[in-house]
Write an enzyme that holds these catalytic residues in place. Sequence first.
Site, PDB file in Angstrom:
ATOM      1  N   SER A  77      22.379  -2.568 -25.989  1.00  0.00           N
ATOM      2  CA  SER A  77      21.173  -2.802 -25.472  1.00  0.00           C
ATOM      3  C   SER A  77      20.321  -1.701 -24.703  1.00  0.00           C
ATOM      4  O   SER A  77      18.992  -1.617 -24.561  1.00  0.00           O
ATOM      5  CB  SER A  77      21.256  -4.058 -24.566  1.00  0.00           C
ATOM      6  OG  SER A  77      21.474  -5.235 -25.336  1.00  0.00           O
ATOM      7  N   ARG A 209      24.526  -8.341 -13.531  1.00  0.00           N
ATOM      8  CA  ARG A 209      23.151  -7.712 -13.639  1.00  0.00           C
ATOM      9  C   ARG A 209      21.869  -8.359 -13.572  1.00  0.00           C
ATOM     10  O   ARG A 209      21.964  -9.622 -13.685  1.00  0.00           O
ATOM     11  CB  ARG A 209      22.974  -7.110 -14.944  1.00  0.00           C
ATOM     12  CG  ARG A 209      23.009  -8.004 -16.280  1.00  0.00           C
ATOM     13  CD  ARG A 209      22.963  -7.135 -17.590  1.00  0.00           C
ATOM     14  NE  ARG A 209      22.716  -8.003 -18.890  1.00  0.00           N
ATOM     15  CZ  ARG A 209      23.466  -7.677 -19.783  1.00  0.00           C
ATOM     16  NH1 ARG A 209      23.670  -6.503 -19.915  1.00  0.00           N
ATOM     17  NH2 ARG A 209      23.500  -8.290 -20.970  1.00  0.00           N
ATOM     18  N   ALA A 283      23.631   1.865 -16.697  1.00  0.00           N
ATOM     19  CA  ALA A 283      23.087   1.305 -15.186  1.00  0.00           C
ATOM     20  C   ALA A 283      23.201  -0.154 -14.829  1.00  0.00           C
ATOM     21  O   ALA A 283      23.676  -0.530 -13.497  1.00  0.00           O
ATOM     22  CB  ALA A 283      21.809   1.697 -15.105  1.00  0.00           C
ATOM     23  N   ASP A 426      23.405 -12.064 -29.217  1.00  0.00           N
ATOM     24  CA  ASP A 426      24.332 -11.050 -28.367  1.00  0.00           C
ATOM     25  C   ASP A 426      25.109 -11.850 -27.319  1.00  0.00           C
ATOM     26  O   ASP A 426      26.274 -11.827 -27.400  1.00  0.00           O
ATOM     27  CB  ASP A 426      23.296 -10.196 -27.729  1.00  0.00           C
ATOM     28  CG  ASP A 426      24.151  -9.038 -26.810  1.00  0.00           C
ATOM     29  OD1 ASP A 426      24.973  -8.410 -27.442  1.00  0.00           O
ATOM     30  OD2 ASP A 426      24.158  -9.212 -25.691  1.00  0.00           O
ATOM     31  N   HIS A 497      29.589  -5.547 -29.771  1.00  0.00           N
ATOM     32  CA  HIS A 497      28.676  -5.271 -31.007  1.00  0.00           C
ATOM     33  C   HIS A 497      29.281  -4.354 -32.121  1.00  0.00           C
ATOM     34  O   HIS A 497      30.275  -4.474 -32.214  1.00  0.00           O
ATOM     35  CB  HIS A 497      27.518  -4.207 -30.355  1.00  0.00           C
ATOM     36  CG  HIS A 497      27.072  -4.525 -28.920  1.00  0.00           C
ATOM     37  ND1 HIS A 497      26.388  -3.669 -28.002  1.00  0.00           N
ATOM     38  CD2 HIS A 497      26.859  -5.752 -28.227  1.00  0.00           C
ATOM     39  CE1 HIS A 497      25.855  -4.621 -27.093  1.00  0.00           C
ATOM     40  NE2 HIS A 497      26.274  -5.733 -27.270  1.00  0.00           N
TER      41      HIS A 497
HETATM   42  C1  3PG Z   1      27.074  -6.168 -21.721  1.00  0.00           C
HETATM   43  O1  3PG Z   1      26.778  -5.663 -20.871  1.00  0.00           O
HETATM   44  O2  3PG Z   1      26.903  -7.560 -21.638  1.00  0.00           O
HETATM   45  C2  3PG Z   1      27.926  -5.490 -22.942  1.00  0.00           C
HETATM   46  O3  3PG Z   1      28.761  -4.648 -22.360  1.00  0.00           O
HETATM   47  C3  3PG Z   1      26.705  -5.031 -23.619  1.00  0.00           C
HETATM   48  O4  3PG Z   1      25.957  -5.785 -24.002  1.00  0.00           O
HETATM   49  P1  3PG Z   1      24.234  -5.328 -24.145  1.00  0.00           P
HETATM   50  O5  3PG Z   1      24.186  -3.901 -24.629  1.00  0.00           O
HETATM   51  O6  3PG Z   1      23.770  -6.282 -25.358  1.00  0.00           O
HETATM   52  O7  3PG Z   1      23.536  -5.927 -22.833  1.00  0.00           O
HETATM   53 CO    CO Z   2      25.369  -7.380 -26.036  1.00  0.00          CO
END
Ligand code: 3PG
Ligand code: CO
Length: 555
Positions: A77, A209, A283, A426, A497
Amino acid sequence: DVNWKLADHPKLPKGKTIGLIVLDGWGESDPDQYNCIHKAPTPAMDSLKDGKPDTWRLIKAHGTAVGLPSEDDMGNSEVGHNALGAGRIYAQGAKLVDLALASGKIYEDEGFKYISQSFEKGTVHLIGLLSDGGVHSRLDQVQLLLKGFAERGAKRIRVHILTDGRDVLDGSSVGFVETLEADLAALRAKGVDAQVASGGGRMYVTMDRYENDWSVVKRGWDAQVLGEAPHKFKSALEAVKTLRAEPGANDQYLPSFVIVDDNGKAVGPIVDGDAVVTFNFRADRMVMHAKALEYKDFDKFDRVRVPDIRYAGMLQYDGELKLPSRYLVSPPLIDRTSGEYLAHNGVRTFACSETVKFGHVTFFWNGNRSGYFNEKLEEYVEIPSDSGISFNVQPKMKALEIAEKARDAILSGKFDQVRVNLPNGDMVGHTGDIEATVVACEAADRAVRTILDAIEQVGGIYVVTADHGNAEDMVKRDKSGKPALDKEGNLQILTSHTLKPVPIAIGGPGLSAGVRFRQDIETPGLANVAATVMNLHGFVAPSDYETSLIEVVEK
Ligand code: 3PG
Ligand code: CO
């Protein structure tokens, strides 16, 4: 000096409302029983594709097309939204770290010089995600750092590991810990006091996050800094093996543990005079942790003891906040993003997702920049995610709420671009729960329908795409594409992914007659989308942007 004024597109009008939908983790793959998008009823997405070769196509979302080191790197992402928003391909964190390590420059820069001041008298702690996923971190980079630190005088090293199972197969944590332990043993043989000090699963310890759940970060703090955790073990390998043996355990959610000596004392709490390096290059899941490590004033949880440390990130995780202030490798400087151009050209933008993906359509989209370019023209809405759950329990997530916010924004007439991220494919795909992921895809498709209907009502244009694959393939495969079985003959569920391309579709009543996808661009990717969207807003994209995907033919 940047010339922000975009030229008018010679053929396309301004003022159309554009609904820009990013389906997170929605790739295109062969239809079979492990393709949750195929299994789910997805009438809205199907209607954009079937019989519409001029306005539906596939684009690349992995590897070098999004600035990753190799074609074996699946999309993610961060790099996906960076490419979508910035319209150009940047060498991303993974690659920048590779280059800095290969040239040795990493050891000549300020960040290393700073932390190495602790090598003589203190301990250097390395904290991060232990896997070869290449999304947030890479084990081979950690191995090089350990060696590099030891060669440059580190006498005492402690590693605080976060087990993965999300960008890599569940259960792979054991092998990564074995590899790490072997490296640490080799260092010990050379007289360096090196060992693992603590650990836990990435989704439960440290790597939250977008301020979704601070208790995750607190658990990490307690184990890493205070040396406190509910589980105590003599070695990391014993820890991971024992905790994985619990019913329902998986790498992503292992509880926190600390390694203790023969007297039951934690072997590596972080204390005054130590250095800390967080070795993730990505990040989003490091920003909260960095705040806890770096900020004097901090009220998200009680840190109990705040050691006086020298701290550096592998990269700087937030360029606006300058967080952390010290780092080993400079992050990609993503400038002049499409969002910034469009704001300078009067385009009014609304962006929305739920917490777990909110920063993706704002921060990542805008080149890792937080906040608005122009408060008067932009509105970003975050819908709170359910927290403290694994999303297979609530696979619909907030798709409906996001779609309704987008619909209202479209119908309000106050915005020219309404941009959303629909996280379901996702976030639920990452749980490895196939049934739930099918429900997730259906929910995302319904949300697409709601937004398409609103675009229809206002005579607008839709652009529907995705940032990378995930839900379209839920099983590890061999070279021939057949499910690869493990030693016991079991399927290996793919939580990560994929390397698949993603769809992009355009349409709606506002799309000028004669607009269609060009056929002459070789292997277009996500970075081609920004220029496309600028065209649909009635502008020509800056000349250094990747080419637009569309052309206008006489009808
Ligand atoms: C996450 O941080 O959830 C995965 O490592 C990657 O998922 P995302 O790139 O879809 O956020
Ligand atoms: Co993901």
